[in-house]
Design a protein around this motif. Structure first.
Motif, PDB file in Angstrom:
ATOM      1  N   GLY A  39      14.494  31.093  29.450  1.00 45.87           N
ATOM      2  CA  GLY A  39      15.497  30.379  30.238  1.00 45.87           C
ATOM      3  C   GLY A  39      16.289  31.286  31.158  1.00 45.87           C
ATOM      4  O   GLY A  39      16.794  30.847  32.195  1.00 45.87           O
ATOM      5  N   PHE A  40      16.411  32.562  30.784  1.00 44.97           N
ATOM      6  CA  PHE A  40      17.180  33.532  31.550  1.00 44.97           C
ATOM      7  C   PHE A  40      16.671  33.643  32.980  1.00 44.97           C
ATOM      8  O   PHE A  40      17.447  33.839  33.925  1.00 44.97           O
ATOM      9  N   LEU A  41      15.359  33.510  33.143  1.00 44.37           N
ATOM     10  CA  LEU A  41      14.750  33.667  34.461  1.00 44.37           C
ATOM     11  C   LEU A  41      15.024  32.509  35.413  1.00 44.37           C
ATOM     12  O   LEU A  41      14.999  32.686  36.634  1.00 44.37           O
ATOM     13  N   VAL A  42      15.251  31.316  34.845  1.00 42.61           N
ATOM     14  CA  VAL A  42      15.228  30.099  35.668  1.00 42.61           C
ATOM     15  C   VAL A  42      16.185  30.151  36.853  1.00 42.61           C
ATOM     16  O   VAL A  42      15.758  29.958  37.997  1.00 42.61           O
ATOM     17  N   PRO A  43      17.497  30.416  36.669  1.00 43.26           N
ATOM     18  CA  PRO A  43      18.377  30.448  37.853  1.00 43.26           C
ATOM     19  C   PRO A  43      18.086  31.624  38.780  1.00 43.26           C
ATOM     20  O   PRO A  43      18.469  31.612  39.947  1.00 43.26           O
ATOM     21  N   MET A  44      17.421  32.678  38.260  1.00 44.66           N
ATOM     22  CA  MET A  44      17.174  33.874  39.047  1.00 44.66           C
ATOM     23  C   MET A  44      15.889  33.809  39.861  1.00 44.66           C
ATOM     24  O   MET A  44      15.704  34.600  40.801  1.00 44.66           O
ATOM     25  N   LEU A  45      14.993  32.895  39.517  1.00 47.17           N
ATOM     26  CA  LEU A  45      13.679  32.887  40.152  1.00 47.17           C
ATOM     27  C   LEU A  45      13.731  32.731  41.671  1.00 47.17           C
ATOM     28  O   LEU A  45      13.017  33.444  42.383  1.00 47.17           O
ATOM     29  N   PRO A  46      14.532  31.805  42.217  1.00 50.52           N
ATOM     30  CA  PRO A  46      14.587  31.719  43.687  1.00 50.52           C
ATOM     31  C   PRO A  46      14.990  33.049  44.334  1.00 50.52           C
ATOM     32  O   PRO A  46      14.387  33.470  45.328  1.00 50.52           O
ATOM     33  N   TYR A  47      15.992  33.718  43.773  1.00 43.44           N
ATOM     34  CA  TYR A  47      16.418  35.018  44.309  1.00 43.44           C
ATOM     35  C   TYR A  47      15.317  36.058  44.176  1.00 43.44           C
ATOM     36  O   TYR A  47      15.037  36.817  45.128  1.00 43.44           O
ATOM     37  N   MET A  48      14.679  36.130  43.004  1.00 39.68           N
ATOM     38  CA  MET A  48      13.646  37.132  42.764  1.00 39.68           C
ATOM     39  C   MET A  48      12.448  36.932  43.695  1.00 39.68           C
ATOM     40  O   MET A  48      11.919  37.889  44.257  1.00 39.68           O
ATOM     41  N   LEU A  49      12.023  35.685  43.835  1.00 47.16           N
ATOM     42  CA  LEU A  49      10.841  35.395  44.647  1.00 47.16           C
ATOM     43  C   LEU A  49      11.104  35.596  46.136  1.00 47.16           C
ATOM     44  O   LEU A  49      10.268  36.156  46.859  1.00 47.16           O
ATOM     45  N   GLU A  50      12.269  35.166  46.594  1.00 43.37           N
ATOM     46  CA  GLU A  50      12.544  35.198  48.033  1.00 43.37           C
ATOM     47  C   GLU A  50      13.133  36.524  48.497  1.00 43.37           C
ATOM     48  O   GLU A  50      12.765  37.036  49.569  1.00 43.37           O
ATOM     49  N   GLU A  51      14.058  37.095  47.699  1.00 44.76           N
ATOM     50  CA  GLU A  51      14.749  38.308  48.137  1.00 44.76           C
ATOM     51  C   GLU A  51      14.030  39.586  47.702  1.00 44.76           C
ATOM     52  O   GLU A  51      13.914  40.534  48.485  1.00 44.76           O
ATOM     53  N   ARG A  52      13.557  39.623  46.470  1.00 42.66           N
ATOM     54  CA  ARG A  52      12.934  40.854  45.957  1.00 42.66           C
ATOM     55  C   ARG A  52      11.438  40.911  46.266  1.00 42.66           C
ATOM     56  O   ARG A  52      10.904  41.991  46.527  1.00 42.66           O
ATOM     57  N   MET A  53      10.760  39.765  46.202  1.00 43.76           N
ATOM     58  CA  MET A  53       9.304  39.764  46.438  1.00 43.76           C
ATOM     59  C   MET A  53       8.940  39.240  47.816  1.00 43.76           C
ATOM     60  O   MET A  53       7.762  39.171  48.169  1.00 43.76           O
ATOM     61  N   HIS A  54       9.956  38.824  48.583  1.00 47.66           N
ATOM     62  CA  HIS A  54       9.789  38.445  49.991  1.00 47.66           C
ATOM     63  C   HIS A  54       8.747  37.339  50.175  1.00 47.66           C
ATOM     64  O   HIS A  54       7.911  37.399  51.080  1.00 47.66           O
ATOM     65  N   GLN A  55       8.826  36.310  49.321  1.00 46.11           N
ATOM     66  CA  GLN A  55       7.934  35.171  49.434  1.00 46.11           C
ATOM     67  C   GLN A  55       8.565  34.099  50.334  1.00 46.11           C
ATOM     68  O   GLN A  55       9.786  33.990  50.440  1.00 46.11           O
ATOM     69  N   ASP A  56       7.716  33.298  50.960  1.00 40.86           N
ATOM     70  CA  ASP A  56       8.175  32.208  51.825  1.00 40.86           C
ATOM     71  C   ASP A  56       8.973  31.205  50.982  1.00 40.86           C
ATOM     72  O   ASP A  56       8.495  30.757  49.939  1.00 40.86           O
ATOM     73  N   PRO A  57      10.190  30.847  51.395  1.00 42.19           N
ATOM     74  CA  PRO A  57      10.979  29.867  50.633  1.00 42.19           C
ATOM     75  C   PRO A  57      10.242  28.549  50.403  1.00 42.19           C
ATOM     76  O   PRO A  57      10.517  27.853  49.407  1.00 42.19           O
ATOM     77  N   LYS A  58       9.305  28.211  51.272  1.00 42.27           N
ATOM     78  CA  LYS A  58       8.531  26.980  51.070  1.00 42.27           C
ATOM     79  C   LYS A  58       7.637  27.068  49.838  1.00 42.27           C
ATOM     80  O   LYS A  58       7.196  26.040  49.310  1.00 42.27           O
ATOM     81  N   GLN A  59       7.348  28.283  49.383  1.00 46.71           N
ATOM     82  CA  GLN A  59       6.492  28.482  48.219  1.00 46.71           C
ATOM     83  C   GLN A  59       7.291  28.618  46.914  1.00 46.71           C
ATOM     84  O   GLN A  59       6.701  28.772  45.845  1.00 46.71           O
ATOM     85  N   THR A  60       8.616  28.533  47.001  1.00 44.42           N
ATOM     86  CA  THR A  60       9.444  28.791  45.820  1.00 44.42           C
ATOM     87  C   THR A  60       9.180  27.789  44.695  1.00 44.42           C
ATOM     88  O   THR A  60       9.043  28.170  43.525  1.00 44.42           O
TER      89      THR A  60
END
Length: 466
Positions: A39-60
């Motif tokens: 559960g710890f990851l859930v609120p952080m996933l958008p930040y991790m995927l978009e800011e740290r891994m530089h993924q397209d927000p459409k793929q979040t």
């Protein structure tokens, strides 16, 4: 000759290491950290995927669903093998520690990486180690207490699990906004250190001065009885286990509901953060608060739900809880829906959504602990009728591997099902679909699960064997 370590363990001041309360506390802590990290990851996933891994927000949304589902998928495939190996191991402390080591490595991979591939590799390792923690931990708990108290014991352990569901998303959501990414990760590191210490200190419960492994080696009657039983029906104890358990309608219903509970829970993980952001404009701290409402009621209610299972069986509480889940899933779909003025985001939508989350948190304990109780009761009843049917070591680790496979299958299915339905048809339709499934589960529970009368029917058989 007694070694120093043995003398310390047998000394009165060290007996707490093998005390029932300490063993159960260690198991509860192990399951707490596994669910906490999920559960710890859930609120952080958008930040991790978009800011740290530089993924397209459409793929979040898609990557979030894959991340949550992957954790459950690898656990589902690894569960039976882990259960089989745990039943063969001389003790359960070593598999417990191996699972912890995997959890630590996987957590550092997830926290430190900026690469999607390494991130998913860490999730795989977390899933395998989490599966080991559940199987070995629950089997250890079932060995420590008698079957007449298994419901209450599992209820108390599930209270710790619910606490992890509360604190995991809430802590990460709040600290991420207030203190930043790396300080947020310091929390699970501290809990992992405590977990290491507890598992190293734990000494397994011994019976009559011998461990179960010692009993196997020194009791030829026990071994021969298992071998004789195997020869009589031409099947090995392992074959007997899978055939007997998977051919039992009560077991299969408990397992199906064991899939459904995590499916519903992880559907929130996959859809709630993005849904409330889109509809209500809520950020990570509000998302953490919603998960707090989803899980907080389970803390005091889980022991009560376990006590009820010991007293009246699982059938009635599960039927009522599953039916109410179906009703409130419909209301959850209405909350914030622009098509209905009375429940729109500008009207009562926010209050209705919060209220539904609280209700789901209240109902969850009456569904989440069914599998361990039902399967343990069935195994004990079968062993009472046919001693040695599952081999000299019994089948508790394999029992909880089935429970783990069911749970992790639900963890896999939930994000995929909810994410796909939400993307394709919208949140409202997703809620209606899950509602129908919940009503089907309630019907199955009413027909097949155990009640007080089924417990009474099994008791004379057990007494006659004794």
């Amino acid at each position: 000759m007694t070694t120093t370590g043995d003398s310390e363990t047998s000394s009165p001041r060290w007996t707490w290491r093998s005390a029932k309360w300490f063993i159960l506390a260690t198991v509860a802590l192990a399951l707490f950290i596994e669910i906490f990290l999920y559960g710890f990851l859930v609120p952080m996933l958008p930040y991790m995927l978009e800011e740290r891994m530089h993924q397209d927000p459409k793929q979040t949304q898609r990557l979030t669903s894959i991340s949550l589902a992957l954790h459950g998928l690898v656990s589902a495939f690894g569960g039976p093998l882990i259960g089989h190996l745990a039943d063969k191991a001389p003790n359960r402390k070593i598999p417990f520690l191996v699972a912890l080591a995997g959890c630590i490595v996987g957590t550092f991979m997830v926290a430190c990486t900026t690469d999607v591939g390494v991130f998913f590799g860490g999730r795989v390792l977390q899933g395998i180690s989490g599966s080991g923690a559940w199987i070995v931990g629950l089997a250890t708990a079932a060995d420590t207490v008698g079957p007449e108290r298994i419901g209450t014991t599992m209820g108390i352990i599930m209270a710790f699990v619910n606490a992890a569901m509360v604190t995991g998303p809430m802590v990460s959501g709040l600290i991420l906004e207030m203190a930043g990414y790396w300080f947020t990760w310091s929390v699970p590191v501290v809990i992992l250190v405590i977990d290491v210490v507890a598992r190293l200190l734990m000494v397994e419960k011994k019976e009559d001065g011998k461990t179960l492994a010692d009993a196997q080696e020194t009791d030829p009657l026990l071994e021969s009885s298992g071998e004789e039983e195997s020869r009589q029906d031409g099947k090995t104890p392992t074959a007997n286990f899978w055939r007997t358990m998977l051919g039992n309608s009560r077991v299969m219903t408990a397992l199906v509901i064991g899939v459904w509970g995590p499916t519903l829970n992880t559907s929130f993980n996959a859809t709630l953060p993005l849904h409330v952001l889109d509809i209500f404009g809520w950020g990570p701290s509000r998302v953490g608060l919603m998960f707090f409402f989803l899980s907080l009621p389970g803390l005091p209610i889980s022991p009560l739900a376990g006590y009820l299972r010991d007293r009246i069986g699982t059938r009635t509480p599960a039927t009522i809880a599953l039916t109410l889940q179906g009703v409130f899933l419909v209301l959850l779909g209405f909350a914030g829906n622009k098509q209905f003025e009375w429940s729109s985001a500008a009207g009562r939508g926010k209050a209705l959504y919060i209220f539904c989350c609280i209700v789901f948190g209240t109902l969850r304990p009456f569904v989440s602990g069914i599998g361990p109780v039902e399967l343990t009761c069935v195994v004990k009843a079968e062993e009472a009728k046919n001693p040695g049917i599952f081999g000299p070591r019994g089948g508790l680790s394999r029992v909880f591997s089935l429970v783990e496979v069911a749970a992790t299958s639900g963890m896999t299915l939930g994000p995929i099902l909810a994410g796909a339905l939400t993307e394709r048809f919208g949140y409202y339709t997703m809620c209606w679909t899950l509602s129908v499934i919940s009503i089907i589960m309630a019907t199955m529970a009413r027909i097949f699960l155990g009640s007080k009368s089924t417990q009474e029917e099994n008791r004379p058989q057990e007494e006659s064997v004794e």
